[in-house]
Enzyme design. Structure first.
Site, mmCIF file in Angstrom:
data_model
loop_
_atom_site.group_PDB
_atom_site.id
_atom_site.type_symbol
_atom_site.label_atom_id
_atom_site.label_comp_id
_atom_site.label_asym_id
_atom_site.label_seq_id
_atom_site.Cartn_x
_atom_site.Cartn_y
_atom_site.Cartn_z
ATOM 1 N N ARG A 51 0.673 -1.199 0.237
ATOM 2 C CA ARG A 51 0.198 0.173 -0.119
ATOM 3 C C ARG A 51 0.835 1.250 0.263
ATOM 4 O O ARG A 51 2.320 1.263 0.577
ATOM 5 C CB ARG A 51 -1.029 0.203 0.960
ATOM 6 C CG ARG A 51 -0.084 -0.316 2.350
ATOM 7 C CD ARG A 51 -0.817 0.575 3.612
ATOM 8 N NE ARG A 51 -0.623 2.072 3.512
ATOM 9 C CZ ARG A 51 0.596 2.646 3.849
ATOM 10 N NH1 ARG A 51 1.900 2.241 3.988
ATOM 11 N NH2 ARG A 51 0.669 3.731 3.906
ATOM 12 N N GLY A 52 0.058 2.155 0.037
ATOM 13 C CA GLY A 52 0.921 3.239 -0.135
ATOM 14 C C GLY A 52 1.098 3.717 -1.535
ATOM 15 O O GLY A 52 1.769 3.123 -1.938
ATOM 16 N N ALA A 53 0.987 5.159 -2.121
ATOM 17 C CA ALA A 53 1.101 5.374 -3.556
ATOM 18 C C ALA A 53 2.155 4.576 -4.537
ATOM 19 O O ALA A 53 2.133 4.260 -5.115
ATOM 20 C CB ALA A 53 0.458 6.719 -3.370
ATOM 21 N N ARG A 94 -6.598 -0.717 -7.448
ATOM 22 C CA ARG A 94 -7.273 0.574 -6.468
ATOM 23 C C ARG A 94 -7.026 2.081 -7.405
ATOM 24 O O ARG A 94 -6.729 1.980 -8.942
ATOM 25 C CB ARG A 94 -6.099 1.084 -5.925
ATOM 26 C CG ARG A 94 -6.120 -0.190 -4.180
ATOM 27 C CD ARG A 94 -5.335 0.167 -2.944
ATOM 28 N NE ARG A 94 -6.110 1.111 -2.265
ATOM 29 C CZ ARG A 94 -5.108 1.574 -1.471
ATOM 30 N NH1 ARG A 94 -4.515 1.310 -0.911
ATOM 31 N NH2 ARG A 94 -6.336 2.783 -0.734
ATOM 32 N N GLN A 201 -3.299 2.742 9.339
ATOM 33 C CA GLN A 201 -1.337 2.394 9.331
ATOM 34 C C GLN A 201 -0.821 3.390 10.234
ATOM 35 O O GLN A 201 0.302 2.932 10.488
ATOM 36 C CB GLN A 201 -1.907 3.289 8.012
ATOM 37 C CG GLN A 201 -2.656 2.931 6.511
ATOM 38 C CD GLN A 201 -3.936 2.759 6.197
ATOM 39 O OE1 GLN A 201 -4.402 3.423 7.446
ATOM 40 N NE2 GLN A 201 -4.735 2.619 5.289
ATOM 41 N N ASP A 242 -2.218 10.731 -2.868
ATOM 42 C CA ASP A 242 -2.297 9.432 -3.326
ATOM 43 C C ASP A 242 -2.088 10.259 -5.048
ATOM 44 O O ASP A 242 -2.368 9.595 -5.913
ATOM 45 C CB ASP A 242 -3.236 8.804 -3.216
ATOM 46 C CG ASP A 242 -3.158 8.225 -1.430
ATOM 47 O OD1 ASP A 242 -2.895 8.515 -0.755
ATOM 48 O OD2 ASP A 242 -2.662 6.716 -2.195
ATOM 49 N N ASN A 252 -5.853 12.686 -0.151
ATOM 50 C CA ASN A 252 -4.890 12.020 0.921
ATOM 51 C C ASN A 252 -5.610 10.817 1.849
ATOM 52 O O ASN A 252 -6.692 10.448 1.170
ATOM 53 C CB ASN A 252 -3.158 12.421 1.634
ATOM 54 C CG ASN A 252 -3.148 11.440 2.184
ATOM 55 O OD1 ASN A 252 -1.874 10.757 1.004
ATOM 56 N ND2 ASN A 252 -2.586 11.692 3.403
ATOM 57 N N LYS A 253 -5.510 9.766 2.372
ATOM 58 C CA LYS A 253 -5.756 9.204 3.193
ATOM 59 C C LYS A 253 -7.020 9.726 4.266
ATOM 60 O O LYS A 253 -6.917 11.164 4.714
ATOM 61 C CB LYS A 253 -5.106 8.609 4.560
ATOM 62 C CG LYS A 253 -5.692 7.552 5.616
ATOM 63 C CD LYS A 253 -6.425 6.640 4.463
ATOM 64 C CE LYS A 253 -5.511 5.346 4.016
ATOM 65 N NZ LYS A 253 -6.654 4.727 2.884
HETATM 66 O O1 MRU Z 1 -4.992 3.218 1.422
HETATM 67 P P1 MRU Z 1 -3.771 3.297 1.686
HETATM 68 O O2 MRU Z 1 -2.615 2.831 3.154
HETATM 69 O O3 MRU Z 1 -2.634 3.178 0.624
HETATM 70 O O4 MRU Z 1 -3.183 5.289 1.656
HETATM 71 C C1 MRU Z 1 -2.133 5.414 1.653
HETATM 72 C C2 MRU Z 1 -2.331 7.294 2.546
HETATM 73 O O5 MRU Z 1 -3.379 7.297 2.252
HETATM 74 C C3 MRU Z 1 -0.821 7.571 2.134
HETATM 75 O O6 MRU Z 1 -0.603 8.280 3.312
HETATM 76 C C4 MRU Z 1 -0.509 7.855 0.970
HETATM 77 O O7 MRU Z 1 -0.748 7.239 -0.407
HETATM 78 C C5 MRU Z 1 0.868 8.819 0.780
HETATM 79 S S1 MRU Z 1 2.304 7.487 0.864
HETATM 80 C C6 MRU Z 1 4.212 8.281 0.343
#
Ligand code: MRU
Length: 347
Positions: A51-53, A94, A201, A242, A252-253
């Site tokens: 996970r994470g962009a 996703r 997270q 993201d 973002n999240k």
């Molecule tokens: O759903 P996730 O855990 O993939 O969401 C991740 C986030 O929102 C992070 O803050 C985002 O990807 C920035 S990553 C460096």
């Protein structure tokens, strides 16, 4: 393999696999997975094992190379149809993080650049491009760390949301890269990590990687951010993103935009750290960013031994929100620091 390289994700040429850390098991169990087929890879992205962009983007590039290597097709057109199908399958995992789509487009360009030379040449080119994308992410995050540390020098305590650290990238992270840099420079740094409901997270991943790195870390529930800001416990808010629209709106999240609103009220700077591969210049504003909706059970059941809400109640579970450009003090990128109105599509 990951323990040796210190990376979150990697390409194992020996067994032709995408190697990831299963982030659903952290912080209690550290398990490396070698993913070899499309079903496993899509399941890992959907369930947030990876996970994470930026991490999703790099993983998609490696995955497309792994799947191409595994192909039994010898006829170029059939090989291309299969590759494009795999691009579709991987990018459907996703919707919000643009890095996934960016990486697939990069791999398509690599494919086309070698198509005339035949199937084996294309396979070699895809592997080379996937490895470049992986290395490039490390370099971009280091630059974000360097620019961020310059900007944030003199600030010591930061509030962050979700996980935008090394676990969301290949190394260093985006929002946490400046924190690691400041620490490396001998600065005293402290991080308040929002737990980040519903998938935690922040509590599970940000707290894990920061404490492992010896950084003073405090987890707070998401609804404590106002308390922390009002009482002067933090000097700035830093998060990842993201997808950033051309006008500077940033997805973002879920919960990020409320932090930005609070930061404005308490007169704290609100920074978003991201590589330019997160900026979607085709997307005019945040209104056209697709927000992923996730399973209600992540709210009602996931972390409880018994269901926590009544059976007949609905839960709304948008995984991301969009922060208005007007609430963002600056973007910290690998190319330097930019106000939202200064984002430009050029090197
Ligand atoms: O759903 P996730 O855990 O993939 O969401 C991740 C986030 O929102 C992070 O803050 C985002 O990807 C920035 S990553 C460096």
């Amino acid at each position: 393999m990951l323990e040796k390289t210190g990376r979150t994700v990697d390409y194992c040429r020996e067994d032709n696999s995408l190697v990831i850390l299963d982030q659903t098991l952290l912080p209690n169990t550290v398990r490396e997975l070698h993913l070899k087929n499309a079903d496993e890879i899509v399941e890992a992205i959907k369930s947030l094992r990876l996970r994470g962009a930026p991490c999703i983007g790099v993983s998609a590039a490696i995955a497309l190379s792994v799947l191409a290597n595994d192909s039994k097709q010898t006829e170029p057109e059939a090989f291309k149809r299969e590759f494009l199908k795999n691009c579709e399958i991987i990018t459907s995992a996703r919707p919000t993080a643009v890095n996934l789509f960016w990486a697939a487009e990069e791999m398509k360009k690599a494919f086309d650049s070698c198509f005339e030379k035949g199937v084996d040449a294309v396979k070699a080119e895809l592997a080379k491009r996937a490895e470049e994308i992986l290395e490039d992410d490390i370099a971009r995050c280091r630059s974000i760390g360097r620019h961020g540390a310059e900007l944030l020098k003199g600030k010591h305590s930061f509030l962050t949301h979700c996980n935008a650290g090394r676990l969301a990238c290949v190394k260093y992270g985006t929002a946490l890269a400046p924190v690691y840099f400041l620490k490396e420079q001998g600065e005293e740094v402290r991080v308040y990590a929002d737990e980040t409901r519903p998938l935690l997270q922040g509590a599970r991943l940000t707290a894990y990687e920061l404490t492992e790195a010896g950084i003073d870390t405090t987890v707070i529930c998401d609804n404590m951010a106002s308390y922390v800001m009002k009482n002067g416990l933090v000097d700035a808010v830093i998060t990842g993103a993201d997808r950033i629209a051309a006008n500077g709106d940033a997805a973002n999240k879920i919960g990020t935009s409320s932090l930005a609103v609070l930061a404005k009220y308490y007169k704290l700077p609100f920074y978003i750290c991201a590589p330019f591969s997160t900026v979607d210049f085709n997307c005019e504003s945040g209104e056209s960013i697709k927000i992923e909706m996730r399973d209600e059970a992540e709210i009602s059941e996931k972390w409880y031994s018994q269901r926590m809400t009544p059976k007949n109640v609905k839960c709304l579970n948008p995984a991301f929100d969009v922060t208005d450009a007007s609430l963002i003090t600056a973007f910290i990128t690998e190319r330097g620091v930019f106000a939202p109105s200064e984002l430009k599509n050029e090197e």
